[in-house]
Write a protein that holds these residues in place. Structure first.
Motif, mmCIF file in Angstrom:
data_model
loop_
_atom_site.group_PDB
_atom_site.id
_atom_site.type_symbol
_atom_site.label_atom_id
_atom_site.label_comp_id
_atom_site.label_asym_id
_atom_site.label_seq_id
_atom_site.Cartn_x
_atom_site.Cartn_y
_atom_site.Cartn_z
ATOM 1 N N ILE A 1 0.917 -1.211 0.017
ATOM 2 C CA ILE A 1 -0.106 -0.009 0.074
ATOM 3 C C ILE A 1 0.696 0.937 0.035
ATOM 4 C CG2 ILE A 1 -1.569 1.369 1.360
ATOM 5 C CD1 ILE A 1 -2.736 -1.104 -0.109
ATOM 6 N N LEU A 2 0.877 1.999 -1.077
ATOM 7 C CA LEU A 2 1.521 3.259 -1.290
ATOM 8 C C LEU A 2 1.487 4.457 -0.001
ATOM 9 C CD1 LEU A 2 1.404 3.737 -4.879
ATOM 10 C CD2 LEU A 2 3.145 2.520 -3.655
ATOM 11 N N TYR A 3 0.044 4.456 0.428
ATOM 12 C CA TYR A 3 -0.128 5.539 1.065
ATOM 13 C C TYR A 3 -0.965 4.861 2.460
ATOM 14 C CZ TYR A 3 1.418 8.595 -2.539
ATOM 15 O OH TYR A 3 2.025 9.254 -3.400
ATOM 16 N N PRO A 4 -0.361 4.274 3.449
ATOM 17 C CA PRO A 4 -1.108 3.881 4.424
ATOM 18 C C PRO A 4 -1.525 4.982 5.520
ATOM 19 C CG PRO A 4 1.269 3.559 4.802
ATOM 20 C CD PRO A 4 0.933 3.986 3.457
ATOM 21 N N LEU A 5 -2.745 4.758 5.803
ATOM 22 C CA LEU A 5 -3.374 5.575 6.883
ATOM 23 C C LEU A 5 -3.462 5.026 8.191
ATOM 24 C CD1 LEU A 5 -5.092 8.437 7.064
ATOM 25 C CD2 LEU A 5 -7.081 7.065 6.604
ATOM 26 N N ASN A 6 -2.412 5.443 8.872
ATOM 27 C CA ASN A 6 -2.146 4.861 10.250
ATOM 28 C C ASN A 6 -3.202 4.941 11.341
ATOM 29 O OD1 ASN A 6 0.637 4.424 9.193
ATOM 30 N ND2 ASN A 6 1.394 6.064 10.245
ATOM 31 N N SER A 7 -4.151 5.933 11.009
ATOM 32 C CA SER A 7 -5.271 6.239 12.142
ATOM 33 C C SER A 7 -6.404 5.603 11.652
ATOM 34 C CB SER A 7 -5.424 7.564 12.405
ATOM 35 O OG SER A 7 -5.564 8.282 11.274
ATOM 36 N N ALA A 8 -6.280 4.753 10.341
ATOM 37 C CA ALA A 8 -7.634 4.156 9.956
ATOM 38 C C ALA A 8 -8.402 3.406 10.986
ATOM 39 C CB ALA A 8 -7.279 3.332 8.680
ATOM 40 N N GLN A 9 -9.808 3.678 10.874
ATOM 41 C CA GLN A 9 -10.748 2.923 11.831
ATOM 42 C C GLN A 9 -10.817 1.445 11.282
ATOM 43 O OE1 GLN A 9 -13.438 5.832 12.094
ATOM 44 N NE2 GLN A 9 -12.453 7.344 13.828
ATOM 45 N N ARG A 10 -11.133 1.516 9.725
ATOM 46 C CA ARG A 10 -11.631 0.291 9.242
ATOM 47 C C ARG A 10 -10.957 0.007 7.952
ATOM 48 N NH1 ARG A 10 -17.246 -0.780 6.764
ATOM 49 N NH2 ARG A 10 -17.412 -3.007 6.833
ATOM 50 N N VAL A 11 -10.283 -1.039 7.575
ATOM 51 C CA VAL A 11 -9.725 -1.267 6.143
ATOM 52 C C VAL A 11 -10.669 -2.297 5.518
ATOM 53 C CG1 VAL A 11 -7.809 -1.823 4.909
ATOM 54 C CG2 VAL A 11 -7.674 -0.352 7.162
ATOM 55 N N ILE A 12 -11.168 -2.167 4.294
ATOM 56 C CA ILE A 12 -11.998 -3.240 3.625
ATOM 57 C C ILE A 12 -11.309 -3.401 2.316
ATOM 58 C CG2 ILE A 12 -14.072 -3.745 2.606
ATOM 59 C CD1 ILE A 12 -14.186 -3.561 5.732
ATOM 60 N N GLN A 13 -11.148 -4.737 1.814
ATOM 61 C CA GLN A 13 -10.211 -5.235 0.702
ATOM 62 C C GLN A 13 -11.447 -5.895 0.042
ATOM 63 O OE1 GLN A 13 -6.117 -6.888 0.336
ATOM 64 N NE2 GLN A 13 -7.323 -8.841 0.485
ATOM 65 N N TYR A 14 -11.440 -5.433 -1.499
ATOM 66 C CA TYR A 14 -12.395 -6.169 -2.648
ATOM 67 C C TYR A 14 -11.226 -6.653 -3.608
ATOM 68 C CZ TYR A 14 -15.246 -2.350 -0.464
ATOM 69 O OH TYR A 14 -16.039 -1.751 0.338
ATOM 70 N N THR A 15 -11.628 -8.063 -3.633
ATOM 71 C CA THR A 15 -10.813 -8.690 -4.470
ATOM 72 C C THR A 15 -11.644 -9.327 -5.676
ATOM 73 O OG1 THR A 15 -9.304 -9.508 -2.636
ATOM 74 C CG2 THR A 15 -9.186 -10.723 -4.753
ATOM 75 N N PHE A 16 -10.885 -8.955 -7.055
ATOM 76 C CA PHE A 16 -11.595 -9.398 -8.220
ATOM 77 C C PHE A 16 -10.704 -10.062 -9.022
ATOM 78 C CE2 PHE A 16 -12.837 -4.946 -6.819
ATOM 79 C CZ PHE A 16 -14.210 -5.003 -7.071
ATOM 80 N N LYS A 17 -11.091 -10.513 -9.980
ATOM 81 C CA LYS A 17 -10.512 -11.634 -10.908
ATOM 82 C C LYS A 17 -9.018 -11.010 -11.294
ATOM 83 C CE LYS A 17 -10.618 -14.491 -15.027
ATOM 84 N NZ LYS A 17 -11.131 -14.816 -16.155
ATOM 85 N N ASN A 18 -9.112 -9.867 -11.623
ATOM 86 C CA ASN A 18 -7.672 -9.048 -12.204
ATOM 87 C C ASN A 18 -7.508 -7.703 -11.521
ATOM 88 O OD1 ASN A 18 -6.960 -11.064 -14.343
ATOM 89 N ND2 ASN A 18 -8.987 -10.330 -15.300
ATOM 90 N N ALA A 19 -8.009 -7.639 -10.432
ATOM 91 C CA ALA A 19 -7.902 -6.400 -9.471
ATOM 92 C C ALA A 19 -8.077 -6.567 -8.172
ATOM 93 C CB ALA A 19 -8.756 -5.054 -10.193
ATOM 94 N N ARG A 20 -7.647 -5.508 -7.430
ATOM 95 C CA ARG A 20 -7.937 -5.380 -6.237
ATOM 96 C C ARG A 20 -8.047 -4.086 -5.552
ATOM 97 N NH1 ARG A 20 -2.606 -5.799 -2.012
ATOM 98 N NH2 ARG A 20 -2.458 -3.968 -2.913
ATOM 99 N N LEU A 21 -8.960 -3.623 -5.051
ATOM 100 C CA LEU A 21 -9.151 -2.199 -4.516
ATOM 101 C C LEU A 21 -9.391 -2.355 -2.771
ATOM 102 C CD1 LEU A 21 -10.321 0.492 -4.899
ATOM 103 C CD2 LEU A 21 -12.616 -0.352 -4.664
ATOM 104 N N ILE A 22 -8.344 -1.542 -2.043
ATOM 105 C CA ILE A 22 -8.874 -1.394 -0.761
ATOM 106 C C ILE A 22 -9.000 -0.190 -0.233
ATOM 107 C CG2 ILE A 22 -7.191 -1.351 1.407
ATOM 108 C CD1 ILE A 22 -5.490 -3.599 0.094
ATOM 109 N N GLY A 23 -9.856 0.174 0.594
ATOM 110 C CA GLY A 23 -10.265 1.505 1.216
ATOM 111 C C GLY A 23 -9.960 1.400 2.823
ATOM 112 N N GLN A 24 -9.090 2.595 3.029
ATOM 113 C CA GLN A 24 -8.866 2.658 4.515
ATOM 114 C C GLN A 24 -9.911 3.712 4.887
ATOM 115 O OE1 GLN A 24 -4.617 2.902 5.139
ATOM 116 N NE2 GLN A 24 -4.579 3.117 2.974
#
Length: 315
Positions: free
Chosen positions: A26-49
């Motif tokens: 992860i290029l820009y980790p948000l150290n104080s994130a209260q929740r981190v969700i990962q969405y995994t697709f066939k050819n992609a990954r999306l992470i929301g902090q």
């Protein structure tokens, strides 16, 4: 505030709560994130902090890694004001009425979006977005000392368009330093977090106001606002639109197109079509009345423009 929008995906992802287990790439980790969700697709990954302060603002740091072009859709359930930073890669925002804004790598913008479905088109590779959604009352309160920015935000909120966008600002060394501090902040106290983020956002608002003024982009938004307010005038001309703006015409055209991807004339036509669509589809007014209400000089020219704007329309 989290419930104000919902992510929509064409392909159903594998969804995981990975709070406290942020991947190392992860290029820009948000150290104080209260929740981190990962969405995994066939050819992609999306992470929301995610980081939320009730009745103030909601921060979400997205990183998309994709082998091919990828579109993220989201649905809003109420009007929102967003401040979006394109940290890595170019992106295109679109709404039901067409393109909203293209954001280049290392740029940011304020946008107002009403309820509806929107799209973010991303190119292959790694895309990073930092999105801040504000509670209206808090945003207007904390920007009251920045007169021009407060006025622009109020105009965004009062807009009768489905969405509205301020000209982009550049993520220069000052803004980048602000984002790094936001990323690195790591205190468990909710009060400390709220105080820190509020203070840095307010400092950033003041800096952005000066950016808009010094770059001349504030005049470009005023030009756009003039079109928004006068689109019903069938004699509206570029010379009339740019009157009072102390910039060469070619500079105005270039800056306007850079901000809104169209010429002032094309933007005026788009505004007319958006209002015409509302009058026809929502208010059920006949064509013979509508064309005059949106600034056209004759019905045949209006019909041609409307069919181009909305090819499926049967008029």
């Amino acid at each position: 505030m989290i419930s104000q929008y919902q992510l929509l995906f064409k392909e159903a992802p594998i969804t995981e709560d990975i709070t406290g287990q942020l991947p190392e790439d992860i290029l820009y980790p948000l150290n104080s994130a209260q929740r981190v969700i990962q969405y995994t697709f066939k050819n992609a990954r999306l992470i929301g902090q995610q980081l939320e302060f009730e009745d103030l603002f909601f921060i979400e740091n997205f990183q998309l890694d994709s082998d091919s072009p990828f579109t993220i859709k989201y649905e809003l359930f109420a009007q929102r004001i967003f401040l979006t930073f394109a940290m890595h890669n170019d992106i295109m925002f679109s709404g039901s009425e067409g393109k909203m804004a293209t954001k280049k790598d290392l740029s940011f913008h304020f946008a107002m979006e009403k309820d509806g479905i929107y799209e973010v088109e991303c190119i292959p590779g790694t895309t990073v977005l930092v999105v801040i959604s504000f509670v209206r009352e808090w945003l207007l309160k904390v920007t009251k000392d920045f007169g021009k920015l407060n006025q622009l935000i109020q105009q965004l909120l009062d807009s009768d368009l489905p969405y509205d966008v301020l000209p982009a600002g550049s993520i220069d060394a000052h803004i980048f330093d602000f984002l790094l501090k936001v990323r690195e902040f790591d205190f468990n106290s909710v009060f400390a977090q709220e105080s820190f983020f509020s203070t840095y956002l307010i400092m950033g608002f003041g800096y952005h106001e000066q950016q808009l003024i010094n770059s001349g982009n504030i005049k470009i938004y005023e030009l756009k606002k003039y079109i928004d307010d006068n689109y019903t005038d069938p004699d509206l001309s570029l010379r009339q639109i740019i009157a009072g703006i102390n910039l060469p015409e070619h500079t105005i055209r270039r800056k306007f197109k850079k901000s809104y991807h169209v010429t002032p004339y094309s933007y005026c036509q788009w505004v007319r079509m958006v209002h015409a669509k509302d009058l026809i589809q929502q208010k059920l007014l006949p064509i013979k009345e509508v064309w005059q209400m949106v600034g056209f000089k004759d019905e045949s020219t209006f019909r041609k423009a409307y069919r181009k704007f909305l090819p499926e329309a049967k008029i």
